[in-house]
Structure formats: structure tokens, C-alpha cells
Design a protein around this motif. Structure first.
Motif, PDB file in Angstrom:
ATOM      1  N   ASN A   1       0.406  36.119  11.700  1.00 38.67           N
ATOM      2  CA  ASN A   1      -0.420  35.010  10.889  1.00 38.67           C
ATOM      3  C   ASN A   1       0.875  34.280  10.172  1.00 38.67           C
ATOM      4  O   ASN A   1       0.841  33.043   9.873  1.00 38.67           O
ATOM      5  CB  ASN A   1      -1.386  35.267   9.859  1.00 38.67           C
ATOM      6  CG  ASN A   1      -2.811  35.833  10.615  1.00 38.67           C
ATOM      7  OD1 ASN A   1      -2.939  35.367  11.699  1.00 38.67           O
ATOM      8  ND2 ASN A   1      -3.657  36.401   9.962  1.00 38.67           N
ATOM      9  N   SER A   2       2.002  35.196   9.895  1.00 43.35           N
ATOM     10  CA  SER A   2       3.177  34.473   8.967  1.00 43.35           C
ATOM     11  C   SER A   2       4.110  34.010   9.952  1.00 43.35           C
ATOM     12  O   SER A   2       4.818  33.413   9.666  1.00 43.35           O
ATOM     13  CB  SER A   2       3.829  35.861   8.598  1.00 43.35           C
ATOM     14  OG  SER A   2       4.615  36.598   9.391  1.00 43.35           O
ATOM     15  N   LYS A  26       6.237  35.438  12.098  1.00 45.14           N
ATOM     16  CA  LYS A  26       7.302  36.174  12.397  1.00 45.14           C
ATOM     17  C   LYS A  26       6.976  37.079  13.785  1.00 45.14           C
ATOM     18  O   LYS A  26       5.934  37.185  14.231  1.00 45.14           O
ATOM     19  CB  LYS A  26       7.832  37.027  11.308  1.00 45.14           C
ATOM     20  CG  LYS A  26       7.997  36.235   9.986  1.00 45.14           C
ATOM     21  CD  LYS A  26       8.356  37.282   8.927  1.00 45.14           C
ATOM     22  CE  LYS A  26       8.568  36.247   7.676  1.00 45.14           C
ATOM     23  NZ  LYS A  26       9.102  37.372   6.453  1.00 45.14           N
ATOM     24  N   ASP A  83      -1.208  40.389   9.845  1.00 52.19           N
ATOM     25  CA  ASP A  83      -0.606  39.581   8.934  1.00 52.19           C
ATOM     26  C   ASP A  83       0.951  39.077   9.328  1.00 52.19           C
ATOM     27  O   ASP A  83       1.109  38.071   8.934  1.00 52.19           O
ATOM     28  CB  ASP A  83      -0.380  40.452   7.352  1.00 52.19           C
ATOM     29  CG  ASP A  83      -1.727  40.610   6.575  1.00 52.19           C
ATOM     30  OD1 ASP A  83      -2.521  39.660   6.853  1.00 52.19           O
ATOM     31  OD2 ASP A  83      -1.607  41.462   5.838  1.00 52.19           O
ATOM     32  N   MET A  84       1.501  40.001  10.191  1.00 54.54           N
ATOM     33  CA  MET A  84       2.680  39.603  10.711  1.00 54.54           C
ATOM     34  C   MET A  84       2.649  38.445  11.649  1.00 54.54           C
ATOM     35  O   MET A  84       3.343  37.509  11.680  1.00 54.54           O
ATOM     36  CB  MET A  84       3.387  40.629  11.338  1.00 54.54           C
ATOM     37  CG  MET A  84       4.983  40.369  11.850  1.00 54.54           C
ATOM     38  SD  MET A  84       5.775  41.710  12.788  1.00 54.54           S
ATOM     39  CE  MET A  84       4.598  41.627  14.333  1.00 54.54           C
ATOM     40  N   TYR A 129       9.842  45.048   7.256  1.00 51.75           N
ATOM     41  CA  TYR A 129       8.238  44.414   7.127  1.00 51.75           C
ATOM     42  C   TYR A 129       7.717  45.601   6.963  1.00 51.75           C
ATOM     43  O   TYR A 129       7.699  46.824   7.506  1.00 51.75           O
ATOM     44  CB  TYR A 129       8.016  43.876   8.406  1.00 51.75           C
ATOM     45  CG  TYR A 129       6.392  43.402   8.551  1.00 51.75           C
ATOM     46  CD1 TYR A 129       6.292  42.162   7.973  1.00 51.75           C
ATOM     47  CD2 TYR A 129       5.664  43.981   8.962  1.00 51.75           C
ATOM     48  CE1 TYR A 129       5.044  41.764   8.140  1.00 51.75           C
ATOM     49  CE2 TYR A 129       4.440  43.799   9.122  1.00 51.75           C
ATOM     50  CZ  TYR A 129       3.949  42.364   8.427  1.00 51.75           C
ATOM     51  OH  TYR A 129       2.969  41.979   8.381  1.00 51.75           O
ATOM     52  N   ASN A 170       3.236  46.018   6.518  1.00 49.70           N
ATOM     53  CA  ASN A 170       2.098  45.285   6.362  1.00 49.70           C
ATOM     54  C   ASN A 170       1.177  45.586   7.787  1.00 49.70           C
ATOM     55  O   ASN A 170       1.706  46.427   8.543  1.00 49.70           O
ATOM     56  CB  ASN A 170       2.151  43.955   6.139  1.00 49.70           C
ATOM     57  CG  ASN A 170       0.775  43.621   5.393  1.00 49.70           C
ATOM     58  OD1 ASN A 170      -0.235  44.009   5.452  1.00 49.70           O
ATOM     59  ND2 ASN A 170       1.074  42.493   4.207  1.00 49.70           N
TER      60      ASN A 170
END
Length: 237
Positions: free
Chosen positions: A227-228, A230, A224-225, A218, A220
Motif C-alpha cells: 500500500n505504501s 514500495k 502495508d508495504m 522495513y 511491517n
């Protein structure tokens, strides 16, 4: 290359006795940004940091720093990097003397400027009142502060820190985080740090890289993580 990119790692591969540790690692870091490096033991974090610092040799790929390909012989370029990796002190000496020795051995600071620079460093890391104390009497947190002072002697453009929060109490962790933020804010220093303390990574890092089995699982922001959907643990397994 984008002028804001201070470090560009391209397809880095490194192994030991035919055992691959870094299989194909590529990433960039911008000037004044903080990059958090996460991964379970053996993921390749320390190997990556030592390769960037020139402490590892015989790797494949490219490490571009300040727009130039890193070479072990380029001491001028290497001097623009500071590190908190495998730090050691002369315990019977004072904090002041430890910094003085490093300056003398590395010739990083002109003799006429050394005393002034040492006082600046001790003040910056909050050890101005402890400069004449033996390092043997320092707490772990104080030694971490001194290690940071040692790492920034040359006012490096890039600072690489291996587990800077390990062994610190909550107050020590907050103090070190604020020092790192101050370096970015005042000097536009770029910082790469590894940590197993996920809370601190989320709080401090602008960007996150998760290493898993020698590759980047990963790369980023934490937002963002999240929100994904994960999780750190999922990506580290």
C-alpha cells in the motif's frame, strides 16, 4: 513487556574483526506469529539468527526471550528454541535413528518417552513410512522434513529457520509451509524464517523484516508495504 511478545530484540549490534554486520537491530515477535526475514547476501540475516540462538557471542544489545534476558549459560531457556540452521545428519543411519541420537545427546526427551516422541515427529512431518530408511536415500525435500522434525523435538516456543525452502520443488515448498502453519495453529509456535523466495514470504509471514546493510530497512506487513508503493527490491538495495 506485553505478555504476547515472546521475543524482544533490542539494539543488537554484532561484527567480525571490526567489520560491522548488525549495526542496530530492534524488533519483536508475538506468540504464534510468523516473521519473514529478507535481505540480500551479507545483509546480516544469518548473523541475526545465530545471535538469537546463542551461537554468536560478544554482541551488544539485548535479546529478551520469554521475558528473560538470554544468557549462554541458561540451557533451560535455550531449550525452548528450535532451529534449522547448519543442520547435519548421520547419513548411514535411518531417520528414526537420527532423531534418537539427538534425543540421547541433548537429553531433550526422557528415555521412556523417546520412541513415542519419534513416531509423533515422523508422523507430523509426513515421514512415518520412511522412518526405517537410511537418510542417504532421502530426497532433499525429505531431508528438509527430517530437519524440521529435529528442530521441534523439544516442542519449542520459538523456531528459527534459515532458508527452509531452498532447493525444494513447488510441492515441497507448499508442504513445508503447511507444516509451519500447523505448528503455529496447534502449538502457538512463533517462527522466524529467512528466505530469498519473496512469494513464499508474502504468502506465509504475518510480518516482514527487510535487513539492509546491518539495519532494518522495513518492518511491517506485506500489505502495508504494498500500500505504501514500495517494493522489496527498492528496500533491499
Amino acid at each position: 513487556m506485553n505478555e504476547n511478545i515472546i521475543l524482544d530484540v533490542r539494539h543488537l549490534r554484532k561484527g567480525y574483526k571490526k567489520y560491522p554486520v548488525l549495526k542496530d537491530v530492534s524488533f519483536q515477535i508475538k506468540q504464534g506469529h510468523i516473521l519473514g526475514l529478507i535481505g540480500k547476501n551479507g545483509a546480516g540475516k544469518t548473523t541475526l539468527m545465530k545471535s538469537i540462538l546463542g551461537l554468536n557471542t560478544n554482541y551488544q544489545g539485548e535479546i529478551i526471550f520469554h521475558g528473560k534476558r538470554m544468557k549462554l549459560s541458561d540451557e533451560t531457556l535455550k531449550a525452548e528454541m528450535g532451529s534449522l540452521v547448519d543442520v547435519s545428519f548421520y547419513d548411514d543411519m535411518t531417520a528414526y535413528q537420527n532423531l534418537k541420537v539427538v534425543m540421547m545427546l541433548t537429553k531433550a526427551v526422557h528415555v521412556a518417552e523417546q520412541d513415542k516422541r519419534i513416531h509423533e515427529l515422523l508422523s507430523f512431518v509426513g515421514l512415518e513410512s520412511s522412518g526405517k530408511r537410511s537418510v542417504r536415500s532421502f530426497s532433499f525435500g525429505m531431508k528438509q522434513r527430517l530437519a524440521l522434525a529435529q528442530a521441534i523435538i523439544t516442542k519449542p516456543a520459538l523456531l528459527i529457520l534459515d532458508e527452509p525452502f531452498a532447493g525444494l520443488d513447488p510441492i515441497g515448498i507448499e508442504d513445508v509451509k503447511e507444516l509451519l502453519r500447523k505448528l503455529c495453529r496447534e502449538n502457538e509456535t512463533s517462527i522466524i524464517f529467512s528466505s530469498h523466495q519473496l512469494t513464499e514470504v508474502c504468502d506465509l509471514a504475518d510480518d516482514i523484516i527487510i535487513l539492509n546493510d546491518g539495519i532494518i530497512a522495513y518492518s511491517n506487513t506485506y500489505t502495508d508495504m504494498k500500500n505504501s508503493g514500495k517494493s522489496f527490491v527498492e528496500l533491499m538495495r
